[in-house]
Design a protein around this motif. Structure first.
Motif, PDB file in Angstrom:
ATOM      1  N   LEU A 127       8.838  -1.282  10.935  1.00  0.00           N
ATOM      2  CA  LEU A 127       8.740  -2.692  11.280  1.00  0.00           C
ATOM      3  C   LEU A 127       8.237  -3.500  10.081  1.00  0.00           C
ATOM      4  O   LEU A 127       7.596  -2.944   9.174  1.00  0.00           O
ATOM      5  CB  LEU A 127       7.785  -2.875  12.459  1.00  0.00           C
ATOM      6  N   PRO A 128       8.477  -4.805  10.076  1.00  0.00           N
ATOM      7  CA  PRO A 128       7.935  -5.642   9.002  1.00  0.00           C
ATOM      8  C   PRO A 128       6.415  -5.586   8.909  1.00  0.00           C
ATOM      9  O   PRO A 128       5.841  -5.890   7.860  1.00  0.00           O
ATOM     10  CB  PRO A 128       8.419  -7.050   9.372  1.00  0.00           C
ATOM     11  N   SER A 129       5.749  -5.176   9.992  1.00  0.00           N
ATOM     12  CA  SER A 129       4.286  -5.101   9.992  1.00  0.00           C
ATOM     13  C   SER A 129       3.753  -3.868   9.266  1.00  0.00           C
ATOM     14  O   SER A 129       2.536  -3.724   9.092  1.00  0.00           O
ATOM     15  CB  SER A 129       3.757  -5.101  11.430  1.00  0.00           C
ATOM     16  N   HIS A 130       4.635  -2.987   8.836  1.00  0.00           N
ATOM     17  CA  HIS A 130       4.218  -1.788   8.097  1.00  0.00           C
ATOM     18  C   HIS A 130       3.498  -2.181   6.810  1.00  0.00           C
ATOM     19  O   HIS A 130       3.955  -3.060   6.075  1.00  0.00           O
ATOM     20  CB  HIS A 130       5.451  -0.941   7.773  1.00  0.00           C
ATOM     21  N   VAL A 131       2.375  -1.533   6.518  1.00  0.00           N
ATOM     22  CA  VAL A 131       1.643  -1.768   5.268  1.00  0.00           C
ATOM     23  C   VAL A 131       2.025  -0.676   4.271  1.00  0.00           C
ATOM     24  O   VAL A 131       1.772   0.513   4.527  1.00  0.00           O
ATOM     25  CB  VAL A 131       0.119  -1.768   5.501  1.00  0.00           C
ATOM     26  N   PRO A 132       2.651  -1.045   3.166  1.00  0.00           N
ATOM     27  CA  PRO A 132       3.142  -0.035   2.211  1.00  0.00           C
ATOM     28  C   PRO A 132       2.018   0.790   1.609  1.00  0.00           C
ATOM     29  O   PRO A 132       0.916   0.295   1.374  1.00  0.00           O
ATOM     30  CB  PRO A 132       3.837  -0.879   1.139  1.00  0.00           C
ATOM     31  N   ARG A 133       2.349   2.062   1.339  1.00  0.00           N
ATOM     32  CA  ARG A 133       1.436   2.969   0.667  1.00  0.00           C
ATOM     33  C   ARG A 133       2.022   3.370  -0.687  1.00  0.00           C
ATOM     34  O   ARG A 133       3.241   3.263  -0.899  1.00  0.00           O
ATOM     35  CB  ARG A 133       1.170   4.201   1.533  1.00  0.00           C
ATOM     36  N   ALA A 134       1.193   3.858  -1.564  1.00  0.00           N
ATOM     37  CA  ALA A 134       1.601   4.180  -2.930  1.00  0.00           C
ATOM     38  C   ALA A 134       2.781   5.151  -2.940  1.00  0.00           C
ATOM     39  O   ALA A 134       2.810   6.137  -2.203  1.00  0.00           O
ATOM     40  CB  ALA A 134       0.419   4.774  -3.697  1.00  0.00           C
ATOM     41  N   GLY A 135       3.745   4.837  -3.787  1.00  0.00           N
ATOM     42  CA  GLY A 135       4.876   5.724  -4.011  1.00  0.00           C
ATOM     43  C   GLY A 135       6.006   5.600  -3.026  1.00  0.00           C
ATOM     44  O   GLY A 135       7.040   6.273  -3.178  1.00  0.00           O
ATOM     45  N   GLU A 136       5.876   4.770  -2.003  1.00  0.00           N
ATOM     46  CA  GLU A 136       6.932   4.674  -1.003  1.00  0.00           C
ATOM     47  C   GLU A 136       8.200   4.072  -1.590  1.00  0.00           C
ATOM     48  O   GLU A 136       8.165   3.159  -2.424  1.00  0.00           O
ATOM     49  CB  GLU A 136       6.459   3.839   0.188  1.00  0.00           C
TER      50      GLU A 136
END
Length: 250
Positions: free
Chosen positions: A62-71
């Motif tokens: 979803l757009p609410s996902h918070v990105p994590r390093a390396g994704e």
């Protein structure tokens, strides 16, 4: 302190929104670690109205996902035809799309249009209140959260604009059923009923009329009818499925 770095690939169809330096291949982007992926995508210039799926490391999020390093993020365009659930398909156009509004109405598509600049907050509020898809070339307007739904109009040419909207949303087409001036429904009228709107030549030359049930404007097959007929015929030829209900008598 720098946040996590992610890698974003924007679909070719959406790269016109992205700064030229980030348009080719995969771009690396350092985030702040708290912003959502939707916010990150919009910060690149891509309105979320144009995004069909956000895929992170092979799974849709979803757009609410918070990105994590390396994704690894893939930003994909909307699928066509685009479904807008929850309400009948209706449109709202801003002040810059008057010709497109008239052509959609000519085809019988429910199309509201603001002929004056009432401002983005008012347009977004009307979209939400009336549950209309906001059509605009204003990216800032399309980013307003209160919109019911929205879509970017990619071209400045009315022919291309109409083709794009019909291709994207596949509305049912019912030509000659709406007033091109106000969007009201047309009804048959006698010559006597519209006589006050007719000049002498029209009085003598035409016998078949229609009248808008909302604003009272009279219609007949006048000097511009062939041009309008050509627009209708091209639309029906390119998008015959959109006219299914009309052909079936519904």
């Amino acid at each position: 302190m720098n946040g996590p770095e992610i890698h974003i690939a924007v679909a070719p169809e959406l790269r016109l929104f992205v700064p030229s330096a980030r348009r080719v291949g995969v771009t690396s982007l350092t985030t702040d670690g708290v912003s959502t992926l939707g916010h990150v995508v919009e910060s690149l210039g891509v309105p979320l109205t144009e995004v069909g799926a956000l895929v992170v490391d092979g799974r849709e999020v979803l757009p609410s996902h918070v990105p994590r390093a390396g994704e690894q993020v893939s930003v994909q365009p909307v699928e066509r035809p685009q479904l807008v659930p929850g309400a009948p398909l209706r449109f709202l156009l801003d002040v810059h799309l008057g010709t497109l509004a008239r052509r959609l109405r000519l085809l019988g598509v429910d199309t509201a249009y603001e002929s004056t600049d009432i401002g983005d907050p008012a347009l977004a509020a009307r979209s939400a209140t009336e549950k209309r898809v906001m059509l605009s070339r204003d990216r800032g307007l399309l980013r307003r959260r209160e919109l019911w739904a929205g879509a970017y109009v990619y071209s400045t040419r009315p022919d291309d604009q109409l083709h794009d909207v019909l291709d994207r949303f596949a509305p049912d087409l019912r030509p000659w059923t709406r007033c091109t001036a106000c969007n009201g429904l047309l009804e048959e009228a006698t010559k006597d009923e519209v006589a006050d709107q007719l000049k002498g030549g029209t009085q003598r030359s035409y016998d078949v009329f229609a009248r808008c049930a909302a604003c009272g404007r009279a219609y007949w097959k006048g000097a511009h009818h062939e041009q309008l007929e050509a627009i209708v015929e091209r639309a029906l030829a390119r998008f015959p499925s959109g006219n299914r209900l009309l052909r079936d008598g519904g």
